[in-house]
Design a protein around this motif. Structure first.
Motif, PDB file in Angstrom:
ATOM      1  N   PHE A 190       0.844  -1.198   0.000  1.00  0.00           N
ATOM      2  CA  PHE A 190       0.000   0.000   0.000  1.00  0.00           C
ATOM      3  C   PHE A 190       0.878   1.248   0.000  1.00  0.00           C
ATOM      4  O   PHE A 190       1.339   1.695   1.046  1.00  0.00           O
ATOM      5  N   SER A 210      -4.943   2.882   2.967  1.00  0.00           N
ATOM      6  CA  SER A 210      -6.357   2.593   2.774  1.00  0.00           C
ATOM      7  C   SER A 210      -6.693   1.428   3.690  1.00  0.00           C
ATOM      8  O   SER A 210      -6.625   0.272   3.297  1.00  0.00           O
ATOM      9  N   THR A 234      -9.484  -1.251   2.653  1.00  0.00           N
ATOM     10  CA  THR A 234      -9.116  -2.128   1.546  1.00  0.00           C
ATOM     11  C   THR A 234      -7.985  -3.072   1.954  1.00  0.00           C
ATOM     12  O   THR A 234      -8.007  -4.265   1.652  1.00  0.00           O
ATOM     13  N   ARG A 283      -1.854  -1.060  -3.814  1.00  0.00           N
ATOM     14  CA  ARG A 283      -2.518   0.237  -3.889  1.00  0.00           C
ATOM     15  C   ARG A 283      -1.454   1.279  -4.195  1.00  0.00           C
ATOM     16  O   ARG A 283      -0.432   1.327  -3.497  1.00  0.00           O
ATOM     17  N   GLY A 297      -6.457  -0.512  -6.220  1.00  0.00           N
ATOM     18  CA  GLY A 297      -6.656   0.929  -6.431  1.00  0.00           C
ATOM     19  C   GLY A 297      -5.417   1.568  -7.008  1.00  0.00           C
ATOM     20  O   GLY A 297      -4.372   1.545  -6.367  1.00  0.00           O
ATOM     21  N   HIS A 344     -10.471   0.370  -9.278  1.00  0.00           N
ATOM     22  CA  HIS A 344     -10.486  -0.209  -7.945  1.00  0.00           C
ATOM     23  C   HIS A 344     -11.354  -1.458  -8.044  1.00  0.00           C
ATOM     24  O   HIS A 344     -12.440  -1.529  -7.483  1.00  0.00           O
TER      25      HIS A 344
END
Lengths: 305, 305, 305
Positions: free
Chosen positions: A45, A49, A52, A101, A123, A129
């Motif tokens: 990531f 997020s 998610t 992400r 995403g 997404h």
């Protein structure tokens, strides 16, 4: 090697199959409790997020697998200038599958080209997404029993709302879908989607400005946030914002079996009093998000249970 | 649904039971190694607290369960403006139990009202930190064999020290407890605790300014940090600070079976030379913290071994 | 209690043994899949290093163990002023082994003196990074079948490059090793290593400025980054930098069985076109890094499979 970069990477048949697995997981979770034993999911990531990330992690743990990764670019080597291509080759040595992400559009695509493990796009900027779209579809199918022959209301910021765009792309593949696009003038669905997706495939839709006007017809209401900073001036925002706040009074206009979805986080566009309405499905949606991600991990890893 | 929001959420009997489980865990860890298999703990740390977070995580892993979560608000959706109420409903879809640390008083209470999973308050602002209190109690009971009939010295910042306030509330439920309150004038125990808790229940206590004066009588010495910024002026701080630094010389005044506790981190209020004294119990305390959290997780999940 | 603080903590025999275990892990991973069941690795990263952290975590998970920890000082109690000595005593209650990355030289050494669990130095400032050195050695041994009788090219920033210094220390213990030191004048190997390590042990070496001049002779080329900010002036940097960029054209000068290593991350010192050359071993190296860390964890925990 199969990846999930866009919701359209799967055919309708593959999607049906994925959702069937998710439903079986919901019904028989214990059957899947060891399906990914010894497997590792890397959560990459580059921007935070929580929802998610944790949904993917919960999915992998529910399957008996393990998780490693990072939750923001600060704690990653991205700051040392490593390319996504190099990072994913390194991660391929650490994990069996990854969810990425990234703030830049196309990052997951680049990753998939250099990975030796399946890549889930969690995403990429304002672009895609896809696991949210799969979540939305499973939620609709679970609550309504079908994905076809329905009137779907999409409400809020339809101009920038990535989840809305993806959901349209995904649902037009099913027969009998009709959209009601509910937004202020400033935040209307872009014409490239209206022309290239809806008009080209003769998908019926109408555009309305006030949520009240749309509610009575809808089978599904998909709410999104209307961010103040999207408006040209404060005056317009103040004049309009109440049109897009769903409360119990407005819910009186809706069908008994109309369900409300929301990708979350919500700010104030759904009054908390609505949470107790049996038609409020946005927290159930989170649960379906775990099931569909479990199904996705199994499918991408080629594991049959 | 049972939560742990305050140390007083459990009756004395329930606490005894919890501590009995913890002692059995200490004696027979392997008996508990798979007790939480397939269960997930979410650690929701809106502000960093490595020790508290890792203690909960170690506890869950020792029970065969798994862990997911976040370690600071930066890497969470809090920055997107989601309410605690919404976050906990989402997390309830991801985990079976959660431990929450939040800078705002009452955050864990709000979470518990919306959660469908047990909530452990892992610290809410200056308010409560109940797992620390449970840790302190288990440590005292384990070292002294009892929680009653004891003289407890509380030393340092008694005005703002959350752990000290909680410990007082918890211990006054046992007979024969006597407190010696050791602090500078500026950092004395607030009168609402002295009046409403100690006086009302006729709990004997005395207030002293110098640690040396208190040491000979104590069965337990609970040390806390005296932060420089609490003082009105530098002069007072310099004049006083040595009164609250425990070293080997002061330890000569203490009983042979007096144990020193500290919630950690320490800065300089206990000289490192004291670490080798068999009466130094602050690192053992950390170990007891893992055992009591294991017992707590089992109890809140309703798992009997 | 055994720790890994420096690559020289292990004798040549112990290193051979470690690498034998790593090779067996590569050949029979399933044999090791439960070797550390119930064991916990704490990753204590006071500064971020995704690759090194995840490599340790993947290693522990591959052995059936669990992981907890922190990935940057922000999310740790370090900011509250706790000493490394205290932190490691606390962590010793939470985990069975730990890997520590710290910006200060000697931090892992201090930790090892107070730990009751094995400490792996995962990098302490510019000082040591022993698991990288073990990785480099396993990679060379795996690809070439030996660690002796070889010409090793070390290219790039030889002045500050910690991994290069460690590798020299480690390899001079094997017979028949010869080094070619390839660097700009400004970034030459420090004379204390040339004098005290190479000259003292009569290890042959030569220094060259251009990579092309060295390539034909090499059995191994160990590339590192040349950071712009190391140069005295922009002019020198521009004049020199191409000498240290490896591309397919330069690779034509190299032997058929010369392997390229790099500790990663790379920026531009190896052109991506080289990645497809079968002699490019820097991503394989990452995989060997997991195997050697698995072997290391087993060895430090005293677990035989």
């Amino acid at each position: 090697m199969k990846h999930l970069l866009s919701p359209l990477d799967f055919s309708v048949e593959e999607l049906d199959n994925l959702m069937d697995i998710a439903k079986d997981i919901e019904a028989n979770p214990e059957k899947y409790a060891h399906a990914c034993e010894g497997k590792k999911l890397a959560t990459l990531f580059y921007e935070p997020s929580t929802r998610t990330r944790l949904s993917h992690e919960a999915a992998m743990i529910n399957l008996g697998g393990s998780v490693l990764g990072f939750s923001s670019a600060d704690s990653s080597s991205a700051s040392k200038g490593e390319s996504v291509a190099d990072t994913i080759r390194v991660i391929s040595c650490f994990a069996d599958i990854c969810a990425m992400r990234h703030p830049k559009e196309g990052a997951a695509m680049v990753a998939s080209q250099h990975a030796t493990i399946p890549v889930i796009n969690a995403g990429d900027g304002g672009h895609q997404h896809p696991t949210q779209t799969l979540t939305d579809m499973l939620t609709i199918r679970s609550l309504k029993g079908r994905l076809d022959n329905m009137t779907i209301g999409l409400c809020g910021d339809l101009k920038f709302g990535r989840t809305v765009h993806s959901l349209i792309h995904a649902l037009v593949r099913y027969p009998g879908i009709r959209f009601v696009l509910i937004s202020p003038e400033e935040l209307k669905l872009p014409s490239y989607i209206k022309n290239d997706v809806l008009d080209r495939q003769n998908i019926p839709y109408e555009e309305v400005v006030r949520l009240e006007d749309a509610l009575p017809d809808l089978d599904i209401l998909y709410m999104t946030r209307v961010q103040k900073e999207r408006f040209f001036n404060e005056e317009d925002y103040v004049r309009m914002k109440d049109f897009y706040i769903l409360d119990n009074k407005k819910m009186e206009l809706a069908k008994e079996d109309m369900y409300i979805l929301h990708p979350l986080p919500r700010v104030n566009e759904i009054a908390t009093e609505v949470d107790n309405d049996p038609r409020a499905a946005y927290f159930k949606q989170v649960q379906y998000g775990v099931y569909i991600r479990m199904a996705l991990i199994l499918t991408l890893l080629g594991i049959e249970v």
